[in-house]
Write a protein that holds these residues in place. Structure first.
Motif, PDB file in Angstrom:
ATOM      1  N   GLU A 142      -7.575  -8.372   1.595  1.00 34.81           N
ATOM      2  CA  GLU A 142      -7.177  -6.971   1.772  1.00 34.81           C
ATOM      3  C   GLU A 142      -6.876  -6.302   0.432  1.00 34.81           C
ATOM      4  O   GLU A 142      -7.253  -5.146   0.207  1.00 34.81           O
ATOM      5  CB  GLU A 142      -5.957  -6.870   2.685  1.00 34.81           C
ATOM      6  CG  GLU A 142      -6.278  -7.101   4.146  1.00 34.81           C
ATOM      7  CD  GLU A 142      -5.075  -6.861   5.042  1.00 34.81           C
ATOM      8  OE1 GLU A 142      -4.316  -5.902   4.788  1.00 34.81           O
ATOM      9  OE2 GLU A 142      -4.894  -7.649   5.981  1.00 34.81           O
ATOM     10  N   PHE A 168      -8.844  -3.226  -1.190  1.00 38.79           N
ATOM     11  CA  PHE A 168      -8.062  -2.045  -1.558  1.00 38.79           C
ATOM     12  C   PHE A 168      -8.333  -1.666  -3.013  1.00 38.79           C
ATOM     13  O   PHE A 168      -8.449  -0.489  -3.349  1.00 38.79           O
ATOM     14  CB  PHE A 168      -6.575  -2.332  -1.320  1.00 38.79           C
ATOM     15  CG  PHE A 168      -5.694  -1.124  -1.384  1.00 38.79           C
ATOM     16  CD1 PHE A 168      -5.727  -0.162  -0.383  1.00 38.79           C
ATOM     17  CD2 PHE A 168      -4.819  -0.951  -2.438  1.00 38.79           C
ATOM     18  CE1 PHE A 168      -4.904   0.954  -0.444  1.00 38.79           C
ATOM     19  CE2 PHE A 168      -3.986   0.161  -2.498  1.00 38.79           C
ATOM     20  CZ  PHE A 168      -4.037   1.114  -1.498  1.00 38.79           C
ATOM     21  N   LYS A 224       0.831  -1.211   0.000  1.00 38.92           N
ATOM     22  CA  LYS A 224       0.000   0.000   0.000  1.00 38.92           C
ATOM     23  C   LYS A 224       0.860   1.254   0.000  1.00 38.92           C
ATOM     24  O   LYS A 224       0.574   2.228  -0.698  1.00 38.92           O
ATOM     25  CB  LYS A 224      -0.945  -0.008   1.195  1.00 38.92           C
ATOM     26  CG  LYS A 224      -2.042  -1.043   1.076  1.00 38.92           C
ATOM     27  CD  LYS A 224      -2.919  -1.056   2.318  1.00 38.92           C
ATOM     28  CE  LYS A 224      -4.027  -2.081   2.218  1.00 38.92           C
ATOM     29  NZ  LYS A 224      -4.847  -2.120   3.440  1.00 38.92           N
TER      30      LYS A 224
END
Length: 105
Positions: free
Chosen positions: A48, A52, A5
Protein backbone atom coordinates in the motif's frame (compact mmCIF):
# COMPACT_ATOMS: atom_id res chain seq x y z
CA UNK A 1 -1.84 2.89 6.80
CA UNK A 2 -5.01 4.95 7.04
CA UNK A 3 -3.47 7.23 9.68
CA UNK A 4 -0.18 7.53 7.82
CA UNK A 5 -2.10 8.72 4.78
CA UNK A 6 -4.10 11.18 6.88
CA UNK A 7 -0.89 12.46 8.48
CA UNK A 8 0.62 12.87 5.00
CA UNK A 9 -2.44 14.81 3.79
CA UNK A 10 -2.25 17.10 6.82
CA UNK A 11 1.49 17.61 6.32
CA UNK A 12 1.04 18.51 2.65
CA UNK A 13 -1.81 20.85 3.57
CA UNK A 14 0.68 22.58 5.89
CA UNK A 15 3.27 22.96 3.12
CA UNK A 16 5.56 20.05 3.96
CA UNK A 17 7.62 19.32 0.86
CA UNK A 18 8.67 15.71 1.51
CA UNK A 19 7.22 12.94 3.64
CA UNK A 20 9.47 9.93 4.21
CA UNK A 21 8.60 6.59 5.82
CA UNK A 22 11.16 3.86 6.42
CA UNK A 23 10.13 0.27 7.11
CA UNK A 24 12.45 -0.94 9.85
CA UNK A 25 13.02 -4.69 10.06
CA UNK A 26 13.94 -6.25 13.39
CA UNK A 27 16.78 -8.75 13.91
CA UNK A 28 14.39 -11.70 13.68
CA UNK A 29 13.39 -10.55 10.17
CA UNK A 30 17.00 -10.70 9.05
CA UNK A 31 17.49 -14.09 10.73
CA UNK A 32 14.40 -15.45 8.96
CA UNK A 33 15.20 -14.09 5.51
CA UNK A 34 18.99 -14.47 5.51
CA UNK A 35 20.31 -13.20 2.15
CA UNK A 36 16.99 -13.64 0.35
CA UNK A 37 15.43 -10.32 1.36
CA UNK A 38 15.03 -9.23 -2.26
CA UNK A 39 12.87 -12.31 -2.89
CA UNK A 40 10.61 -11.76 0.11
CA UNK A 41 6.93 -11.13 -0.36
CA UNK A 42 5.97 -7.62 0.56
CA UNK A 43 3.44 -7.26 3.35
CA UNK A 44 0.05 -5.73 2.53
CA UNK A 45 0.91 -2.48 4.34
CA UNK A 46 4.18 -2.24 2.43
CA UNK A 47 2.46 -2.74 -0.93
CA UNK A 48 0.00 0.00 0.00
CA UNK A 49 2.82 2.41 0.81
CA UNK A 50 4.61 1.60 -2.45
CA UNK A 51 1.39 2.20 -4.42
CA UNK A 52 0.75 5.43 -2.48
CA UNK A 53 4.27 6.60 -3.31
CA UNK A 54 3.61 6.07 -7.03
CA UNK A 55 0.73 8.56 -7.02
CA UNK A 56 2.18 11.06 -4.52
CA UNK A 57 5.51 12.47 -5.64
CA UNK A 58 6.29 14.08 -2.28
CA UNK A 59 5.78 10.76 -0.43
CA UNK A 60 8.71 8.36 -0.15
CA UNK A 61 8.72 4.81 1.23
CA UNK A 62 12.15 3.38 2.03
CA UNK A 63 12.55 -0.39 2.28
CA UNK A 64 14.66 -0.87 5.41
CA UNK A 65 15.88 -4.25 4.19
CA UNK A 66 18.07 -2.42 1.68
CA UNK A 67 20.44 -1.67 4.56
CA UNK A 68 21.72 -5.20 3.92
CA UNK A 69 23.33 -3.94 0.72
CA UNK A 70 25.33 -1.47 2.80
CA UNK A 71 26.28 -4.25 5.23
CA UNK A 72 27.57 -6.40 2.40
CA UNK A 73 29.66 -3.52 1.04
CA UNK A 74 31.38 -3.31 4.43
CA UNK A 75 31.47 -7.10 4.94
CA UNK A 76 29.41 -6.92 8.16
CA UNK A 77 26.82 -9.34 9.55
CA UNK A 78 23.23 -8.14 10.16
CA UNK A 79 23.77 -8.62 13.91
CA UNK A 80 26.05 -5.56 13.78
CA UNK A 81 22.96 -3.38 13.16
CA UNK A 82 21.49 -4.01 16.60
CA UNK A 83 22.45 -3.80 20.26
CA UNK A 84 22.49 -7.27 21.78
CA UNK A 85 20.84 -6.08 25.00
CA UNK A 86 17.56 -4.72 23.63
CA UNK A 87 17.37 -4.83 19.84
CA UNK A 88 17.72 -1.08 19.25
CA UNK A 89 20.10 0.07 16.53
CA UNK A 90 23.77 -0.03 17.39
CA UNK A 91 25.96 2.92 16.37
CA UNK A 92 26.75 0.96 13.17
CA UNK A 93 23.03 0.35 12.58
CA UNK A 94 22.20 4.00 13.11
CA UNK A 95 24.95 5.11 10.73
CA UNK A 96 24.01 2.64 7.97
CA UNK A 97 20.31 3.43 8.23
CA UNK A 98 21.14 7.15 8.11
CA UNK A 99 23.12 6.48 4.93
CA UNK A 100 20.16 4.55 3.49
CA UNK A 101 17.80 7.42 4.26
CA UNK A 102 20.26 10.00 2.94
CA UNK A 103 20.65 8.09 -0.33
CA UNK A 104 16.87 8.38 -0.81
CA UNK A 105 16.62 12.12 -0.27
Amino acid sequence: IYYLKKTYELAIKNNLKNFIIIGIPIMEDFDFLKDKYTLRKKAKWEKELIDFEKINKSFKYIDGFKVLDLLKEQNLAPQKLFLSCDGHWSPVGALLNAELINSNL
